[in-house]
Design a protein around this motif. Structure first.
Motif, PDB file in Angstrom:
ATOM      1  N   ARG A  44       4.649  28.178  29.223  1.00 25.03           N
ATOM      2  CA  ARG A  44       5.614  29.349  29.162  1.00 25.03           C
ATOM      3  C   ARG A  44       6.885  29.287  28.740  1.00 25.03           C
ATOM      4  NH1 ARG A  44       2.416  33.174  31.874  1.00 25.03           N
ATOM      5  NH2 ARG A  44       3.866  34.686  31.117  1.00 25.03           N
ATOM      6  N   ILE A  45       7.465  30.304  28.247  1.00 25.52           N
ATOM      7  CA  ILE A  45       9.116  30.452  28.026  1.00 25.52           C
ATOM      8  C   ILE A  45       9.599  31.636  28.565  1.00 25.52           C
ATOM      9  CG2 ILE A  45       8.798  30.958  25.443  1.00 25.52           C
ATOM     10  CD1 ILE A  45      11.245  29.550  24.952  1.00 25.52           C
ATOM     11  N   GLN A  46      10.770  31.645  29.082  1.00 19.88           N
ATOM     12  CA  GLN A  46      11.415  32.882  29.308  1.00 19.88           C
ATOM     13  C   GLN A  46      12.755  32.444  28.438  1.00 19.88           C
ATOM     14  OE1 GLN A  46      10.833  30.917  32.572  1.00 19.88           O
ATOM     15  NE2 GLN A  46       9.005  31.859  32.411  1.00 19.88           N
ATOM     16  N   LEU A  47      12.867  33.586  27.625  1.00 23.08           N
ATOM     17  CA  LEU A  47      13.954  33.549  26.569  1.00 23.08           C
ATOM     18  C   LEU A  47      14.922  34.742  27.116  1.00 23.08           C
ATOM     19  CD1 LEU A  47      15.285  32.514  24.164  1.00 23.08           C
ATOM     20  CD2 LEU A  47      13.778  34.466  22.908  1.00 23.08           C
ATOM     21  N   HIS A  48      16.194  34.368  27.203  1.00 24.59           N
ATOM     22  CA  HIS A  48      17.267  35.112  27.674  1.00 24.59           C
ATOM     23  C   HIS A  48      18.104  35.690  26.274  1.00 24.59           C
ATOM     24  CE1 HIS A  48      16.522  34.556  31.763  1.00 24.59           C
ATOM     25  NE2 HIS A  48      15.945  33.396  31.426  1.00 24.59           N
ATOM     26  N   LEU A  49      18.075  36.857  26.068  1.00 18.32           N
ATOM     27  CA  LEU A  49      19.122  37.165  24.598  1.00 18.32           C
ATOM     28  C   LEU A  49      20.272  38.025  25.332  1.00 18.32           C
ATOM     29  CD1 LEU A  49      16.461  37.656  22.036  1.00 18.32           C
ATOM     30  CD2 LEU A  49      17.725  35.593  22.533  1.00 18.32           C
ATOM     31  N   GLN A  50      21.435  38.036  24.603  1.00 20.69           N
ATOM     32  CA  GLN A  50      22.407  39.085  24.915  1.00 20.69           C
ATOM     33  C   GLN A  50      22.642  39.432  23.429  1.00 20.69           C
ATOM     34  OE1 GLN A  50      25.883  37.936  26.834  1.00 20.69           O
ATOM     35  NE2 GLN A  50      26.671  39.978  26.661  1.00 20.69           N
ATOM     36  N   VAL A  51      22.246  40.678  23.373  1.00 22.90           N
ATOM     37  CA  VAL A  51      22.270  41.389  22.078  1.00 22.90           C
ATOM     38  C   VAL A  51      23.556  42.450  22.072  1.00 22.90           C
ATOM     39  CG1 VAL A  51      21.230  42.586  20.177  1.00 22.90           C
ATOM     40  CG2 VAL A  51      20.041  40.944  21.330  1.00 22.90           C
ATOM     41  N   THR A  52      24.630  42.325  21.368  1.00 14.85           N
ATOM     42  CA  THR A  52      25.587  43.585  21.420  1.00 14.85           C
ATOM     43  C   THR A  52      25.866  43.989  19.806  1.00 14.85           C
ATOM     44  OG1 THR A  52      26.478  42.237  23.197  1.00 14.85           O
ATOM     45  CG2 THR A  52      27.822  43.950  22.157  1.00 14.85           C
ATOM     46  N   GLU A  64       8.537  25.495  30.801  1.00 16.73           N
ATOM     47  CA  GLU A  64       8.183  24.241  30.624  1.00 16.73           C
ATOM     48  C   GLU A  64       7.212  24.190  29.602  1.00 16.73           C
ATOM     49  OE1 GLU A  64       9.208  21.908  32.363  1.00 16.73           O
ATOM     50  OE2 GLU A  64      10.542  23.117  33.585  1.00 16.73           O
ATOM     51  N   GLY A  65       7.152  23.168  28.984  1.00 13.63           N
ATOM     52  CA  GLY A  65       6.086  22.860  27.669  1.00 13.63           C
ATOM     53  C   GLY A  65       6.075  21.580  27.112  1.00 13.63           C
ATOM     54  N   CYS A  66       5.523  21.286  26.165  1.00 11.77           N
ATOM     55  CA  CYS A  66       5.557  20.186  25.412  1.00 11.77           C
ATOM     56  C   CYS A  66       6.721  19.866  24.918  1.00 11.77           C
ATOM     57  CB  CYS A  66       4.370  19.934  24.495  1.00 11.77           C
ATOM     58  SG  CYS A  66       4.446  21.265  23.105  1.00 11.77           S
ATOM     59  N   SER A  67       6.975  18.586  24.162  1.00 13.07           N
ATOM     60  CA  SER A  67       8.069  18.457  23.319  1.00 13.07           C
ATOM     61  C   SER A  67       8.462  19.218  22.174  1.00 13.07           C
ATOM     62  CB  SER A  67       8.351  16.692  23.113  1.00 13.07           C
ATOM     63  OG  SER A  67       7.088  16.440  22.230  1.00 13.07           O
ATOM     64  N   ILE A  68       7.393  19.468  21.609  1.00 18.94           N
ATOM     65  CA  ILE A  68       7.558  20.369  20.418  1.00 18.94           C
ATOM     66  C   ILE A  68       7.915  21.871  20.769  1.00 18.94           C
ATOM     67  CG2 ILE A  68       6.506  21.660  18.501  1.00 18.94           C
ATOM     68  CD1 ILE A  68       4.611  19.100  18.291  1.00 18.94           C
ATOM     69  N   SER A  69       7.401  22.472  21.934  1.00 18.40           N
ATOM     70  CA  SER A  69       7.791  23.657  22.232  1.00 18.40           C
ATOM     71  C   SER A  69       9.091  23.818  22.665  1.00 18.40           C
ATOM     72  CB  SER A  69       6.908  24.454  23.319  1.00 18.40           C
ATOM     73  OG  SER A  69       6.767  23.634  24.481  1.00 18.40           O
ATOM     74  N   MET A  70       9.532  22.964  23.569  1.00 17.62           N
ATOM     75  CA  MET A  70      10.858  22.845  24.144  1.00 17.62           C
ATOM     76  C   MET A  70      12.068  22.635  23.162  1.00 17.62           C
ATOM     77  SD  MET A  70      10.654  23.718  27.566  1.00 17.62           S
ATOM     78  CE  MET A  70       9.447  24.949  26.788  1.00 17.62           C
TER      79      MET A  70
END
Ligand code: FES
Length: 145
Positions: A44-52, A64-70
Motif C-alpha cells: 500500500r501507499i498513502q499519498l499526501h498532497l497539498q493542492v492550492t 510499505e512496498g518493494c524497491s520499485i514501488s517505494m
C-alpha cells in the motif's frame, strides 16, 4: 554512454531513492490523502498532497512496498512538487507510456529521476509496482478537480 553503463546508473538511482526516500512521511495540512494498494501483492501507499490554486504545493508519501514501488513514489513526489496539476497529470500519462515501452516526447515533460524506471517496462509483473504512486496521484487530483 553504453547501455550497460546506463543500466548501472539507473539501478543506482533507483536504489538511492529506495534507501534515501525523498518526501517520505506525513504532510500536515494536506488537502488530499489517497490510500491505494497494488492488488497483485497487497502493498500500500498513502499519498499526501497539498493542492492550492491548481498547483501541487507539496507531496509526501507513506507505506510499505518493494524497491520499485517505494523508489517510484519518491521520484514521483519529487517530480510533481511545485507543478500545476495539469502538468502532474501529463507526467503521469507519460510515465504510463514509458511503462508500456512507448516513446515519450520528453520535450514538454520532465520526469526527472523517474526516467530511471524505464527498464521496468521489460518486466510486466512489476509495472503495477512502478505505477502505484502515479495512479494514486492521478486519482487524488482527478477527485479534487
Ligand atoms: Fe508489491 Fe512491488 S511487490 S508493490
Amino acid at each position: 554512454m553504453s547501455f550497460d553503463n546506463l543500466d548501472t546508473l539507473y539501478r543506482q538511482v533507483i536504489m538511492d531513492h529506495y534507501k534515501n526516500p525523498r518526501n517520505r512521511g506525513e504532510l500536515e495540512d494536506d488537502s488530499l490523502m489517497i490510500d491505494m494498494n497494488n492488488p497483485t501483492c497487497g502493498d500500500r501507499i498513502q499519498l499526501h498532497l497539498q493542492v492550492t490554486d491548481g498547483k501541487v504545493e507539496d507531496a509526501m508519501f507513506e507505506g510499505e512496498g518493494c524497491s520499485i514501488s517505494m523508489s517510484s513514489a519518491s521520484m514521483m513526489t519529487q517530480a510533481i512538487k511545485g507543478k500545476p496539476i495539469d502538468d502532474a497529470l501529463k507526467m503521469s500519462g507519460a510515465f504510463s507510456q514509458m511503462m508500456l515501452g512507448e516513446d515519450v516526447d520528453s520535450d514538454d515533460l520532465e520526469l526527472g529521476d523517474a526516467e530511471a524506471l524505464q527498464g521496468v517496462s521489460k518486466f510486466p509483473a512489476r509495472i503495477k509496482c512502478a505505477t502505484l504512486a502515479w495512479k494514486a496521484m492521478e486519482k487524488g487530483i482527478n477527485e479534487e478537480k
